[in-house]
Design a protein around this motif. Structure first.
Motif, PDB file in Angstrom:
ATOM      1  N   VAL A 120       0.777  -1.441   0.395  1.00  0.00           N
ATOM      2  CA  VAL A 120      -0.305   0.026   0.065  1.00  0.00           C
ATOM      3  C   VAL A 120       1.296   1.209   0.246  1.00  0.00           C
ATOM      4  O   VAL A 120       0.612   2.253  -0.833  1.00  0.00           O
ATOM      5  CB  VAL A 120      -0.872  -0.193   1.319  1.00  0.00           C
ATOM      6  N   ALA A 121       2.305   1.094   1.078  1.00  0.00           N
ATOM      7  CA  ALA A 121       3.017   2.238   0.758  1.00  0.00           C
ATOM      8  C   ALA A 121       3.681   2.917  -0.372  1.00  0.00           C
ATOM      9  O   ALA A 121       3.665   4.282  -0.660  1.00  0.00           O
ATOM     10  CB  ALA A 121       3.939   2.321   1.741  1.00  0.00           C
ATOM     11  N   ALA A 122       4.142   1.589  -0.895  1.00  0.00           N
ATOM     12  CA  ALA A 122       4.647   1.793  -2.912  1.00  0.00           C
ATOM     13  C   ALA A 122       3.551   2.144  -3.508  1.00  0.00           C
ATOM     14  O   ALA A 122       3.622   2.313  -4.974  1.00  0.00           O
ATOM     15  CB  ALA A 122       5.177  -0.009  -2.654  1.00  0.00           C
ATOM     16  N   GLY A 123       2.451   1.899  -3.421  1.00  0.00           N
ATOM     17  CA  GLY A 123       1.108   2.634  -4.638  1.00  0.00           C
ATOM     18  C   GLY A 123       0.573   1.445  -5.339  1.00  0.00           C
ATOM     19  O   GLY A 123       0.551   1.583  -6.516  1.00  0.00           O
ATOM     20  N   LEU A 159       7.333  -0.460 -10.481  1.00  0.00           N
ATOM     21  CA  LEU A 159       7.305   0.382 -11.747  1.00  0.00           C
ATOM     22  C   LEU A 159       8.809  -0.020 -12.443  1.00  0.00           C
ATOM     23  O   LEU A 159       9.837  -0.146 -12.305  1.00  0.00           O
ATOM     24  CB  LEU A 159       8.097   2.077 -10.801  1.00  0.00           C
ATOM     25  N   ASN A 160       8.586   0.962 -13.434  1.00  0.00           N
ATOM     26  CA  ASN A 160      10.002   0.728 -14.205  1.00  0.00           C
ATOM     27  C   ASN A 160      11.020   1.342 -13.940  1.00  0.00           C
ATOM     28  O   ASN A 160      10.463   2.239 -13.471  1.00  0.00           O
ATOM     29  CB  ASN A 160       9.057   0.801 -15.876  1.00  0.00           C
ATOM     30  N   LYS A 161      12.524   0.987 -14.423  1.00  0.00           N
ATOM     31  CA  LYS A 161      13.427   1.961 -14.270  1.00  0.00           C
ATOM     32  C   LYS A 161      13.039   3.604 -14.352  1.00  0.00           C
ATOM     33  O   LYS A 161      13.461   4.275 -13.647  1.00  0.00           O
ATOM     34  CB  LYS A 161      14.197   1.517 -15.306  1.00  0.00           C
ATOM     35  N   ARG A 162      12.334   3.868 -15.527  1.00  0.00           N
ATOM     36  CA  ARG A 162      12.284   5.111 -16.009  1.00  0.00           C
ATOM     37  C   ARG A 162      11.346   5.710 -14.847  1.00  0.00           C
ATOM     38  O   ARG A 162      11.694   7.032 -14.075  1.00  0.00           O
ATOM     39  CB  ARG A 162      11.579   5.679 -16.837  1.00  0.00           C
ATOM     40  N   ARG A 163       9.934   5.243 -14.645  1.00  0.00           N
ATOM     41  CA  ARG A 163       9.188   5.383 -13.242  1.00  0.00           C
ATOM     42  C   ARG A 163       9.698   5.406 -11.797  1.00  0.00           C
ATOM     43  O   ARG A 163       9.475   6.065 -11.477  1.00  0.00           O
ATOM     44  CB  ARG A 163       8.000   4.867 -13.538  1.00  0.00           C
ATOM     45  N   LEU A 164      10.319   4.736 -11.551  1.00  0.00           N
ATOM     46  CA  LEU A 164      11.298   4.242 -11.118  1.00  0.00           C
ATOM     47  C   LEU A 164      12.420   5.821 -10.105  1.00  0.00           C
ATOM     48  O   LEU A 164      12.852   5.468  -8.206  1.00  0.00           O
ATOM     49  CB  LEU A 164      11.627   3.160 -10.369  1.00  0.00           C
ATOM     50  N   LYS A 165      12.586   6.102 -10.458  1.00  0.00           N
ATOM     51  CA  LYS A 165      13.644   7.399 -10.360  1.00  0.00           C
ATOM     52  C   LYS A 165      13.134   8.807  -9.878  1.00  0.00           C
ATOM     53  O   LYS A 165      13.495   9.541  -9.185  1.00  0.00           O
ATOM     54  CB  LYS A 165      13.738   7.378 -11.413  1.00  0.00           C
ATOM     55  N   ASN A 166      11.956   8.359  -9.556  1.00  0.00           N
ATOM     56  CA  ASN A 166      10.797   9.403  -9.309  1.00  0.00           C
ATOM     57  C   ASN A 166       9.956   8.756  -8.184  1.00  0.00           C
ATOM     58  O   ASN A 166       8.879   9.296  -7.217  1.00  0.00           O
ATOM     59  CB  ASN A 166       9.773   9.961  -9.964  1.00  0.00           C
ATOM     60  N   PHE A 167      10.085   7.634  -7.683  1.00  0.00           N
ATOM     61  CA  PHE A 167       9.971   7.203  -6.116  1.00  0.00           C
ATOM     62  C   PHE A 167      10.244   7.681  -5.415  1.00  0.00           C
ATOM     63  O   PHE A 167      11.273   8.116  -5.113  1.00  0.00           O
ATOM     64  CB  PHE A 167       9.393   5.353  -6.942  1.00  0.00           C
ATOM     65  N   ASN A 168       9.311   8.337  -4.551  1.00  0.00           N
ATOM     66  CA  ASN A 168       9.642   8.501  -2.980  1.00  0.00           C
ATOM     67  C   ASN A 168       9.777   8.475  -1.703  1.00  0.00           C
ATOM     68  O   ASN A 168       9.201   7.720  -1.162  1.00  0.00           O
ATOM     69  CB  ASN A 168       8.799  10.428  -2.711  1.00  0.00           C
ATOM     70  N   SER A 169      11.034   7.556  -1.973  1.00  0.00           N
ATOM     71  CA  SER A 169      10.788   6.309  -0.402  1.00  0.00           C
ATOM     72  C   SER A 169      10.649   6.998   0.791  1.00  0.00           C
ATOM     73  O   SER A 169      10.501   6.113   1.917  1.00  0.00           O
ATOM     74  CB  SER A 169      12.506   5.791  -0.919  1.00  0.00           C
ATOM     75  N   HIS A 170      11.218   8.576   0.774  1.00  0.00           N
ATOM     76  CA  HIS A 170      11.151   8.820   1.703  1.00  0.00           C
ATOM     77  C   HIS A 170      10.255   8.798   2.278  1.00  0.00           C
ATOM     78  O   HIS A 170       9.150   9.042   3.527  1.00  0.00           O
ATOM     79  CB  HIS A 170      11.634  10.280   2.407  1.00  0.00           C
ATOM     80  N   PHE A 171       9.231   9.680   1.384  1.00  0.00           N
ATOM     81  CA  PHE A 171       7.558   9.571   1.483  1.00  0.00           C
ATOM     82  C   PHE A 171       6.553   8.487   2.047  1.00  0.00           C
ATOM     83  O   PHE A 171       5.659   8.481   3.103  1.00  0.00           O
ATOM     84  CB  PHE A 171       7.299  10.521   0.699  1.00  0.00           C
ATOM     85  N   ALA A 172       7.387   7.086   1.059  1.00  0.00           N
ATOM     86  CA  ALA A 172       7.018   5.952   0.939  1.00  0.00           C
ATOM     87  C   ALA A 172       6.839   4.827   2.521  1.00  0.00           C
ATOM     88  O   ALA A 172       5.656   4.656   3.508  1.00  0.00           O
ATOM     89  CB  ALA A 172       6.856   4.684  -0.254  1.00  0.00           C
ATOM     90  N   ILE A 173       7.654   5.775   3.247  1.00  0.00           N
ATOM     91  CA  ILE A 173       8.302   4.854   4.643  1.00  0.00           C
ATOM     92  C   ILE A 173       8.037   5.212   5.260  1.00  0.00           C
ATOM     93  O   ILE A 173       6.683   4.501   6.703  1.00  0.00           O
ATOM     94  CB  ILE A 173      10.242   5.223   4.909  1.00  0.00           C
TER      95      ILE A 173
END
Length: 205
Positions: A120-123, A159-173
């Motif tokens: 869920v946190a990963a969307g 997510l694919n590699k391109r979209r993963l670059k914009n993944f906000n790990s800090h927010f997700a945590i």
């Protein structure tokens, strides 16, 4: 009851939902208000010591209970606890009730307990990729829980590699910490047991 969390870094405020869960578990009839002591902008050379930071946190975030967090990282639980107690004794201000919060290694280890919450946190709640969460008993021996958690969240996002670059790990945590509604699995860990034991000693009414 007004509570304040003073921690090593801003990312450690992720512990607030976990601590609040423990408070409600032990004192279900009491309301708790929680604040994160963000003193980064008001600290200077004279506030380098933990004792000084304790007083500064209490000045700006007065409370009934002050939680002081320190990760063990490469040190022992006992050493971190001694550091906190020594700093408390040196603090030149009026002190409320104080509870040490000392996760072994890093705070992120306490979030590696719920696979669905990670998704869920990963969307990607309905994701199908297999996630390998460590067993509860191994959480306190992980070399780098923060990286473990970031990797799991990225895998769960699918997510694919391109979209993963914009993944906000800090927010997700931080979102993950809010999503988890049951931290009881952590009662198998010595550091969590110590935290709950200290909370029980408060004997709040």
């Amino acid at each position: 009851m007004n509570c304040t969390l003073l921690c090593d870094g801003s990312s450690d405020r992720m512990l607030i939902p976990c601590i609040k869960w423990l408070l409600v578990e032990n004192y279900p009839n009491l309301p708790f208000n929680f604040e994160y002591a963000d003193i980064r902008q008001i600290t200077n050379k004279s506030h380098k010591s933990l004792a000084s930071k304790i007083c500064l946190a209490l000045e700006y975030y007065p409370c009934d209970i002050l939680f002081i967090q320190r990760d063990t990282e490469k040190e022992s639980y006992e050493k971190r606890l001694k550091e906190i107690k020594t700093s408390i004794s040196k603090a030149d201000c009026e002190l409320p009730k104080i509870i040490p919060v000392i996760p072994k290694k890093m705070s992120e280890a306490w979030l590696l307990i719920n696979e669905l919450a990670v998704r869920v946190a990963a969307g990607n709640m309905n994701g199908k990729v297999k996630l390998k969460l460590p067993s509860i008993k191994k959480l306190e021996s992980l070399a780098d829980p923060k990286e473990n958690l970031k990797t799991l969240l990225k895998e769960a996002s699918e997510l694919n590699k391109r979209r993963l670059k914009n993944f906000n790990s800090h927010f997700a945590i931080h979102w993950l910490a809010e999503i988890i509604d049951d931290y009881s699995k952590l009662r198998q860990l010595s550091a969590f047991q110590s935290l709950e034991s200290e909370i029980k000693k408060l004997k709040l009414k």
